[in-house]
Design a protein around this motif. Structure first.
Motif, PDB file in Angstrom:
ATOM      1  N   SER A 172      35.970  34.537  25.744  1.00 54.04           N
ATOM      2  CA  SER A 172      35.245  34.513  27.012  1.00 54.04           C
ATOM      3  C   SER A 172      35.592  35.755  27.804  1.00 54.04           C
ATOM      4  CB  SER A 172      35.624  33.274  27.829  1.00 54.04           C
ATOM      5  OG  SER A 172      35.310  32.088  27.143  1.00 54.04           O
ATOM      6  N   CYS A 173      34.652  36.194  28.618  1.00 54.31           N
ATOM      7  CA  CYS A 173      34.864  37.337  29.492  1.00 54.31           C
ATOM      8  C   CYS A 173      34.281  36.985  30.849  1.00 54.31           C
ATOM      9  CB  CYS A 173      34.202  38.583  28.927  1.00 54.31           C
ATOM     10  SG  CYS A 173      34.229  40.016  30.030  1.00 54.31           S
ATOM     11  N   ALA A 174      35.148  36.764  31.821  1.00 52.56           N
ATOM     12  CA  ALA A 174      34.713  36.431  33.171  1.00 52.56           C
ATOM     13  C   ALA A 174      34.549  37.708  33.977  1.00 52.56           C
ATOM     14  CB  ALA A 174      35.729  35.513  33.827  1.00 52.56           C
ATOM     15  N   ALA A 175      33.371  37.874  34.582  1.00 49.27           N
ATOM     16  CA  ALA A 175      33.064  39.097  35.320  1.00 49.27           C
ATOM     17  C   ALA A 175      33.016  38.839  36.817  1.00 49.27           C
ATOM     18  CB  ALA A 175      31.727  39.660  34.858  1.00 49.27           C
ATOM     19  N   SER A 176      33.700  39.693  37.545  1.00 54.32           N
ATOM     20  CA  SER A 176      33.603  39.719  39.000  1.00 54.32           C
ATOM     21  C   SER A 176      32.975  41.039  39.376  1.00 54.32           C
ATOM     22  CB  SER A 176      34.994  39.613  39.636  1.00 54.32           C
ATOM     23  OG  SER A 176      35.625  38.418  39.281  1.00 54.32           O
ATOM     24  N   THR A 177      31.823  40.992  40.078  1.00 57.48           N
ATOM     25  CA  THR A 177      31.092  42.234  40.292  1.00 57.48           C
ATOM     26  C   THR A 177      30.640  42.401  41.729  1.00 57.48           C
ATOM     27  OG1 THR A 177      28.883  41.359  39.872  1.00 57.48           O
ATOM     28  CG2 THR A 177      30.158  42.021  37.950  1.00 57.48           C
ATOM     29  N   SER A 178      30.490  43.648  42.105  1.00 52.39           N
ATOM     30  CA  SER A 178      29.837  43.992  43.357  1.00 52.39           C
ATOM     31  C   SER A 178      28.930  45.175  43.073  1.00 52.39           C
ATOM     32  CB  SER A 178      30.861  44.336  44.439  1.00 52.39           C
ATOM     33  OG  SER A 178      31.685  45.417  44.010  1.00 52.39           O
ATOM     34  N   VAL A 179      27.972  44.932  42.175  1.00 48.18           N
ATOM     35  CA  VAL A 179      27.030  45.968  41.778  1.00 48.18           C
ATOM     36  C   VAL A 179      25.623  45.444  41.940  1.00 48.18           C
ATOM     37  CG1 VAL A 179      28.640  47.026  40.141  1.00 48.18           C
ATOM     38  CG2 VAL A 179      27.101  45.197  39.365  1.00 48.18           C
ATOM     39  N   LEU A 180      24.675  46.356  41.840  1.00 47.56           N
ATOM     40  CA  LEU A 180      23.289  45.968  41.995  1.00 47.56           C
ATOM     41  C   LEU A 180      22.830  45.076  40.840  1.00 47.56           C
ATOM     42  CD1 LEU A 180      20.568  46.245  43.474  1.00 47.56           C
ATOM     43  CD2 LEU A 180      20.129  48.288  42.076  1.00 47.56           C
ATOM     44  N   ASP A 207      27.744  47.152  31.283  1.00 44.49           N
ATOM     45  CA  ASP A 207      26.966  48.323  31.693  1.00 44.49           C
ATOM     46  C   ASP A 207      26.178  47.930  32.936  1.00 44.49           C
ATOM     47  OD1 ASP A 207      26.434  48.940  28.262  1.00 44.49           O
ATOM     48  OD2 ASP A 207      27.688  50.123  29.600  1.00 44.49           O
ATOM     49  N   VAL A 208      26.438  48.636  34.037  1.00 44.78           N
ATOM     50  CA  VAL A 208      25.885  48.196  35.311  1.00 44.78           C
ATOM     51  C   VAL A 208      25.130  49.310  36.003  1.00 44.78           C
ATOM     52  CG1 VAL A 208      27.866  46.645  35.540  1.00 44.78           C
ATOM     53  CG2 VAL A 208      27.887  48.852  36.731  1.00 44.78           C
ATOM     54  N   THR A 209      24.331  48.917  36.994  1.00 49.29           N
ATOM     55  CA  THR A 209      23.735  49.854  37.937  1.00 49.29           C
ATOM     56  C   THR A 209      24.359  49.569  39.293  1.00 49.29           C
ATOM     57  OG1 THR A 209      21.651  49.951  36.734  1.00 49.29           O
ATOM     58  CG2 THR A 209      21.611  50.641  39.024  1.00 49.29           C
ATOM     59  N   THR A 210      24.959  50.583  39.882  1.00 50.64           N
ATOM     60  CA  THR A 210      25.608  50.400  41.182  1.00 50.64           C
ATOM     61  C   THR A 210      24.574  50.408  42.296  1.00 50.64           C
ATOM     62  OG1 THR A 210      25.904  52.753  41.625  1.00 50.64           O
ATOM     63  CG2 THR A 210      27.573  51.688  40.249  1.00 50.64           C
ATOM     64  N   TYR A 211      25.028  50.076  43.505  1.00 45.08           N
ATOM     65  CA  TYR A 211      24.128  50.076  44.655  1.00 45.08           C
ATOM     66  C   TYR A 211      23.659  51.486  44.996  1.00 45.08           C
ATOM     67  CZ  TYR A 211      24.903  45.155  45.550  1.00 45.08           C
ATOM     68  OH  TYR A 211      24.919  43.795  45.451  1.00 45.08           O
ATOM     69  N   ARG A 212      24.327  52.487  44.463  1.00 44.37           N
ATOM     70  CA  ARG A 212      23.877  53.870  44.652  1.00 44.37           C
ATOM     71  C   ARG A 212      22.890  54.292  43.578  1.00 44.37           C
ATOM     72  NH1 ARG A 212      29.090  57.513  46.594  1.00 44.37           N
ATOM     73  NH2 ARG A 212      29.524  56.354  48.512  1.00 44.37           N
ATOM     74  N   GLY A 213      22.594  53.381  42.644  1.00 46.29           N
ATOM     75  CA  GLY A 213      21.633  53.697  41.600  1.00 46.29           C
ATOM     76  C   GLY A 213      22.224  54.363  40.380  1.00 46.29           C
ATOM     77  N   ALA A 214      23.535  54.454  40.316  1.00 44.88           N
ATOM     78  CA  ALA A 214      24.174  55.100  39.179  1.00 44.88           C
ATOM     79  C   ALA A 214      24.461  54.094  38.080  1.00 44.88           C
ATOM     80  CB  ALA A 214      25.474  55.764  39.625  1.00 44.88           C
ATOM     81  N   ARG A 215      24.370  54.553  36.837  1.00 39.67           N
ATOM     82  CA  ARG A 215      24.729  53.719  35.704  1.00 39.67           C
ATOM     83  C   ARG A 215      26.190  53.961  35.371  1.00 39.67           C
ATOM     84  NH1 ARG A 215      20.271  51.833  32.475  1.00 39.67           N
ATOM     85  NH2 ARG A 215      21.879  50.962  31.124  1.00 39.67           N
ATOM     86  N   SER A 216      26.907  52.878  35.098  1.00 39.19           N
ATOM     87  CA  SER A 216      28.324  53.023  34.793  1.00 39.19           C
ATOM     88  C   SER A 216      28.769  51.909  33.868  1.00 39.19           C
ATOM     89  CB  SER A 216      29.136  52.997  36.091  1.00 39.19           C
ATOM     90  OG  SER A 216      30.483  53.317  35.855  1.00 39.19           O
ATOM     91  N   GLY A 217      29.861  52.149  33.152  1.00 35.25           N
ATOM     92  CA  GLY A 217      30.404  51.149  32.251  1.00 35.25           C
ATOM     93  C   GLY A 217      31.811  50.760  32.645  1.00 35.25           C
ATOM     94  N   PHE A 218      32.125  49.484  32.496  1.00 33.61           N
ATOM     95  CA  PHE A 218      33.449  48.975  32.824  1.00 33.61           C
ATOM     96  C   PHE A 218      33.984  48.172  31.644  1.00 33.61           C
ATOM     97  CE2 PHE A 218      33.688  49.993  37.318  1.00 33.61           C
ATOM     98  CZ  PHE A 218      32.358  50.213  37.634  1.00 33.61           C
ATOM     99  N   TRP A 219      35.296  48.291  31.427  1.00 31.19           N
ATOM    100  CA  TRP A 219      35.947  47.619  30.310  1.00 31.19           C
ATOM    101  C   TRP A 219      36.945  46.580  30.800  1.00 31.19           C
ATOM    102  CZ3 TRP A 219      34.648  48.587  25.280  1.00 31.19           C
ATOM    103  CH2 TRP A 219      33.927  49.754  25.012  1.00 31.19           C
ATOM    104  N   GLY A 220      37.091  45.522  30.012  1.00 29.27           N
ATOM    105  CA  GLY A 220      38.182  44.592  30.230  1.00 29.27           C
ATOM    106  C   GLY A 220      39.460  45.153  29.631  1.00 29.27           C
ATOM    107  N   GLN A 221      40.549  44.397  29.791  1.00 29.81           N
ATOM    108  CA  GLN A 221      41.848  44.897  29.341  1.00 29.81           C
ATOM    109  C   GLN A 221      42.060  44.682  27.850  1.00 29.81           C
ATOM    110  OE1 GLN A 221      41.386  42.002  30.767  1.00 29.81           O
ATOM    111  NE2 GLN A 221      42.622  40.530  29.623  1.00 29.81           N
ATOM    112  N   GLY A 222      41.233  43.858  27.239  1.00 28.92           N
ATOM    113  CA  GLY A 222      41.345  43.602  25.811  1.00 28.92           C
ATOM    114  C   GLY A 222      42.165  42.366  25.513  1.00 28.92           C
ATOM    115  N   ILE A 223      41.858  41.725  24.384  1.00 26.52           N
ATOM    116  CA  ILE A 223      42.587  40.530  23.970  1.00 26.52           C
ATOM    117  C   ILE A 223      42.739  40.553  22.451  1.00 26.52           C
ATOM    118  CG2 ILE A 223      40.529  39.055  23.753  1.00 26.52           C
ATOM    119  CD1 ILE A 223      42.318  36.840  25.078  1.00 26.52           C
ATOM    120  N   GLN A 224      43.907  40.151  21.994  1.00 19.61           N
ATOM    121  CA  GLN A 224      44.218  40.230  20.572  1.00 19.61           C
ATOM    122  C   GLN A 224      43.634  39.041  19.812  1.00 19.61           C
ATOM    123  OE1 GLN A 224      46.093  42.700  18.835  1.00 19.61           O
ATOM    124  NE2 GLN A 224      45.317  41.591  17.043  1.00 19.61           N
TER     125      GLN A 224
END
Length: 120
Positions: A21-29, A98-115
């Motif tokens: 599972s991957c729980a996402a907390s976001t403040s993006v568009l 892969d998100v679009t921010t409120y400024r309209g930019a595309r960006s990618g975010f990673w989790g910390q990883g799990i074994q």
């Protein structure tokens, strides 16, 4: 802007199953797509599966028919159901958004990883 927390990894015997599972907390568009990647020791990080905002999915050939990616938009959670696990599935699994921010930019975010470790 985006925090991703993976859970559900561990040790399993070959032929067994695990669900990540991957729980996402976001403040993006918008979250455009999410995915799972994995990195084995000494190897590059490879795509496992992705899912878009319209639920279009894509899988690496090595996991097709064994892994299923899904998401719960209401819970902002991404899942990876893994069945018929093989020792070669052993790796650190990463969640990516892969998100679009409120400024309209595309960006990618990673989790910390799990074994995930699959014993033979």
């Amino acid at each position: 802007q985006v925090q991703l927390v993976e859970s559900g990894g561990g040790l399993v015997q070959a032929g067994g199953s695990l669900t990540l599972s991957c729980a996402a907390s976001t403040s993006v568009l918008r979250i455009n797509a999410m995915g799972w990647y994995r990195q084995a020791p000494g190897k590059q990080r490879d795509l496992v599966a992705t899912i878009t905002s319209t639920d279009s999915t894509n899988y690496a050939d090595s996991v097709k028919g064994r892994f299923t990616i899904s998401r719960d938009s209401a819970k902002n959670t991404l899942y990876l159901q893994m069945t018929s696990l093989k020792p070669e599935d052993t790796a650190v699994y990463f969640c990516k958004a892969d998100v679009t921010t409120y400024r309209g930019a595309r960006s990618g975010f990673w989790g910390q990883g799990i074994q995930v470790t699959v014993s033979s």
